[in-house]
Write a protein that holds these residues in place. Structure first.
Motif, PDB file in Angstrom:
ATOM      1  N   LYS A 197       0.999  -1.198  -0.033  1.00  0.00           N
ATOM      2  CA  LYS A 197       0.087   0.077   0.130  1.00  0.00           C
ATOM      3  C   LYS A 197       0.823   1.249  -0.088  1.00  0.00           C
ATOM      4  CE  LYS A 197      -2.832   3.294   0.985  1.00  0.00           C
ATOM      5  NZ  LYS A 197      -3.452   4.000  -0.106  1.00  0.00           N
ATOM      6  N   PRO A 198       1.840   1.387   1.120  1.00  0.00           N
ATOM      7  CA  PRO A 198       2.500   2.839   0.974  1.00  0.00           C
ATOM      8  C   PRO A 198       3.487   2.845  -0.303  1.00  0.00           C
ATOM      9  CG  PRO A 198       3.291   1.434   2.660  1.00  0.00           C
ATOM     10  CD  PRO A 198       1.822   0.894   2.142  1.00  0.00           C
ATOM     11  N   ALA A 199       4.040   1.735  -0.634  1.00  0.00           N
ATOM     12  CA  ALA A 199       4.919   1.443  -1.779  1.00  0.00           C
ATOM     13  C   ALA A 199       4.259   2.037  -3.077  1.00  0.00           C
ATOM     14  CB  ALA A 199       5.534  -0.016  -2.088  1.00  0.00           C
ATOM     15  N   THR A 200       3.054   1.740  -3.208  1.00  0.00           N
ATOM     16  CA  THR A 200       2.194   2.131  -4.217  1.00  0.00           C
ATOM     17  C   THR A 200       2.059   3.541  -4.289  1.00  0.00           C
ATOM     18  OG1 THR A 200       1.349  -0.059  -4.643  1.00  0.00           O
ATOM     19  CG2 THR A 200       0.120   1.809  -5.628  1.00  0.00           C
ATOM     20  N   ASP A 201       1.510   4.154  -3.061  1.00  0.00           N
ATOM     21  CA  ASP A 201       1.352   5.500  -3.081  1.00  0.00           C
ATOM     22  C   ASP A 201       2.440   6.465  -3.368  1.00  0.00           C
ATOM     23  OD1 ASP A 201      -1.388   5.099  -2.214  1.00  0.00           O
ATOM     24  OD2 ASP A 201      -0.944   5.458  -0.410  1.00  0.00           O
ATOM     25  N   VAL A 202       3.730   5.886  -2.873  1.00  0.00           N
ATOM     26  CA  VAL A 202       5.115   6.487  -3.100  1.00  0.00           C
ATOM     27  C   VAL A 202       5.129   6.573  -4.589  1.00  0.00           C
ATOM     28  CG1 VAL A 202       7.409   6.597  -2.747  1.00  0.00           C
ATOM     29  CG2 VAL A 202       5.915   6.095  -0.872  1.00  0.00           C
ATOM     30  N   VAL A 203       5.059   5.323  -5.628  1.00  0.00           N
ATOM     31  CA  VAL A 203       5.436   5.405  -6.645  1.00  0.00           C
ATOM     32  C   VAL A 203       4.462   6.530  -7.548  1.00  0.00           C
ATOM     33  CG1 VAL A 203       4.909   4.229  -8.798  1.00  0.00           C
ATOM     34  CG2 VAL A 203       5.999   3.075  -7.056  1.00  0.00           C
ATOM     35  N   LEU A 204       3.119   6.542  -7.085  1.00  0.00           N
ATOM     36  CA  LEU A 204       2.230   7.441  -7.720  1.00  0.00           C
ATOM     37  C   LEU A 204       2.441   8.842  -7.358  1.00  0.00           C
ATOM     38  CD1 LEU A 204      -1.143   5.555  -7.190  1.00  0.00           C
ATOM     39  CD2 LEU A 204       0.146   5.685  -9.280  1.00  0.00           C
ATOM     40  N   LEU A 205       2.890   9.325  -5.898  1.00  0.00           N
ATOM     41  CA  LEU A 205       3.023  10.757  -5.896  1.00  0.00           C
ATOM     42  C   LEU A 205       4.302  11.218  -6.063  1.00  0.00           C
ATOM     43  CD1 LEU A 205       1.801  10.454  -1.799  1.00  0.00           C
ATOM     44  CD2 LEU A 205       0.689  11.379  -3.910  1.00  0.00           C
ATOM     45  N   SER A 206       5.251  10.261  -6.511  1.00  0.00           N
ATOM     46  CA  SER A 206       6.450  10.663  -7.026  1.00  0.00           C
ATOM     47  C   SER A 206       6.858  10.925  -8.315  1.00  0.00           C
ATOM     48  CB  SER A 206       7.694   9.740  -6.437  1.00  0.00           C
ATOM     49  OG  SER A 206       7.481   8.545  -7.127  1.00  0.00           O
ATOM     50  N   ALA A 207       5.517  10.725  -9.334  1.00  0.00           N
ATOM     51  CA  ALA A 207       5.427  10.998 -10.763  1.00  0.00           C
ATOM     52  C   ALA A 207       5.862  12.333 -10.966  1.00  0.00           C
ATOM     53  CB  ALA A 207       4.228  10.602 -11.198  1.00  0.00           C
ATOM     54  N   THR A 208       6.401  12.476 -12.153  1.00  0.00           N
ATOM     55  CA  THR A 208       6.957  13.792 -12.441  1.00  0.00           C
ATOM     56  C   THR A 208       6.001  14.976 -12.323  1.00  0.00           C
ATOM     57  OG1 THR A 208       8.593  12.772 -13.930  1.00  0.00           O
ATOM     58  CG2 THR A 208       8.202  14.941 -14.196  1.00  0.00           C
ATOM     59  N   GLU A 209       4.885  14.474 -12.786  1.00  0.00           N
ATOM     60  CA  GLU A 209       3.674  15.602 -12.836  1.00  0.00           C
ATOM     61  C   GLU A 209       3.169  15.642 -11.649  1.00  0.00           C
ATOM     62  OE1 GLU A 209       3.872  12.820 -14.871  1.00  0.00           O
ATOM     63  OE2 GLU A 209       4.247  13.248 -16.915  1.00  0.00           O
ATOM     64  N   VAL A 210       3.493  14.886 -10.660  1.00  0.00           N
ATOM     65  CA  VAL A 210       2.771  14.980  -9.103  1.00  0.00           C
ATOM     66  C   VAL A 210       3.934  15.467  -8.441  1.00  0.00           C
ATOM     67  CG1 VAL A 210       1.934  13.744  -7.393  1.00  0.00           C
ATOM     68  CG2 VAL A 210       1.092  13.249  -9.764  1.00  0.00           C
TER      69      VAL A 210
END
Length: 373
Positions: free
Chosen positions: A240-253
């Motif tokens: 769960k947190p690993a997935t959130d980190v991947v999404l929140l670290s996207a270039t556009e975010v």
């Protein structure tokens, strides 16, 4: 090659061939001492000395090759131990069957691996708790179905990560701690150690520091099912947190970034959240392995022909998968960098509609609950 990358190296070291040999010998020595306590054998000290010789001189690869003929490594190990013990050879493997030694050694190995997993789950939870405290009131956009919803705080997001990791860790500790000794003899009746069978089983448990068993569990595998489930849940709590980190670290975010991001072989601008990525990769292996262990639970009669053997590699892999997820997530969260300015910028895209009134209170409740554990 892939163990360190996927975070499994520390757990794998507790489950390697040498660890198996040591655990099997630990059980055999304890069996002899337990039988000696009941007056069933003599020369326990000589058997222990013979075991020490095998620890020092036996290549586990040789034992692995010899295991093929009988279907498990206990058969050739007991034979070698008897030979090494000389006149005291009759005191080796008293009243036991191969599964008694294999299952009890497996419990010892699980406990060793679980200690490492617990350390990394705790470290990841501590990292999440730190983030929750530091960013208790840092506003960001909550996202539902992939879209911005209402405002939340990053502290509350991290508190949710922390709560899930703590819950999974404590549940795993309970399941592992309840795994008992195995001692039943050839058909689970303790016939070969009559009339001292129950007392010998209890003595064996005490010598190894394991819970006593009510009855032999040769083909009653609910405990391993519970273990598989607890490991699978722990892997999911890491995903769960690993997935959130991947999404929140996207270039556009750009709302978070890892302290040591990975690069690319062809694109120098890349800053990949590799720890989170590999935590997800390890966690993603767990559900299939849980399913394998649950599917193997239907052991027939008093000794399973196949399902028992299925458990060994599946459980070893599951411990490594969950341990790898926890280890890589710990690296991710302990050094995670938070970018409040990016959170504010993204929140402004939807005019920041609403106020996260109770977010700080919920963070406090989460962190306070940890202090009371």
């Amino acid at each position: 090659m892939l163990g360190p990358l996927l975070g499994a190296d520390r757990v794998a070291a507790t489950l390697d061939a040498r660890a198996w040999l040591d655990a099997l010998l630990d059980v055999e020595v304890a069996l002899t001492h337990a039988a000696a306590q009941q007056g069933l054998v003599d020369d326990a000290a000589q058997v222990e000395r013979a075991a020490q010789e095998l620890r020092a001189g036996l290549d586990p690869a040789i034992l692995a090759a010899e295991a093929v003929e009988g279907g498990n490594p206990v058969i050739p190990l007991a034979r070698r131990l008897r030979a090494a013990a000389g006149p005291a050879g009759a005191a080796v493997h008293p009243g036991a069957t191969s599964q008694d030694v294999m299952d009890t050694a497996l419990v010892l190995l699980v406990r060793a691996a679980a200690t490492v997993i617990d350390d990394d789950l705790g470290g990841a939870a501590d990292g999440a708790a730190r983030l929750a405290g530091e960013h208790r009131d840092t506003p960001m956009a909550a996202r539902t179905l992939g879209q911005q919803a209402l405002p939340t705080t990053f502290g509350l997001v991290a508190a949710g990560w922390c709560a899930g990791l703590d819950r999974a860790r404590l549940a795993l500790v309970d399941v592992v701690g309840a795994l008992p000794v195995q001692f039943g003899g050839a058909a689970g009746t303790l016939a070969a150690s009559y009339p001292h069978g129950p007392a010998m089983a209890d003595a064996l448990a005490d010598l190894l520091g394991l819970p006593r068993a009510d009855v032999p569990w040769h083909t009653e595998r609910s405990r391993l099912g519970e273990l598989a489930g607890a490991l699978g849940v722990a892997a999911g709590a890491c995903a769960k947190p690993a997935t959130d980190v991947v999404l929140l670290s996207a270039t556009e975010v750009g709302e978070v970034s890892e302290s040591a991001p990975g690069g690319s072989s062809s694109m120098p601008h890349k800053r990949n959240p590799v720890a989170a990525v590999t935590a997800r990769a390890s966690a993603g292996r767990a559900p299939g392995l849980v399913a394998t262990l649950l599917a193997a639970a239907g052991h027939e009669h008093q000794r399973a022909a196949g399902p028992w053997h299925t458990e060994w590699p599946a459980l070893m892999d599951l411990l490594c998968a969950t341990g790898g997820a926890a280890a890589r997530l710990r690296i991710c969260l302990e050094g995670l960098r938070v970018h409040p300015e990016a959170m504010a910028r993204n929140l402004s895209l939807t005019s920041g509609g609403g106020t996260p009134h109770h977010a700080g209170e919920l963070v406090d409740r989460t962190l306070g609950g940890r202090e009371r554990q």
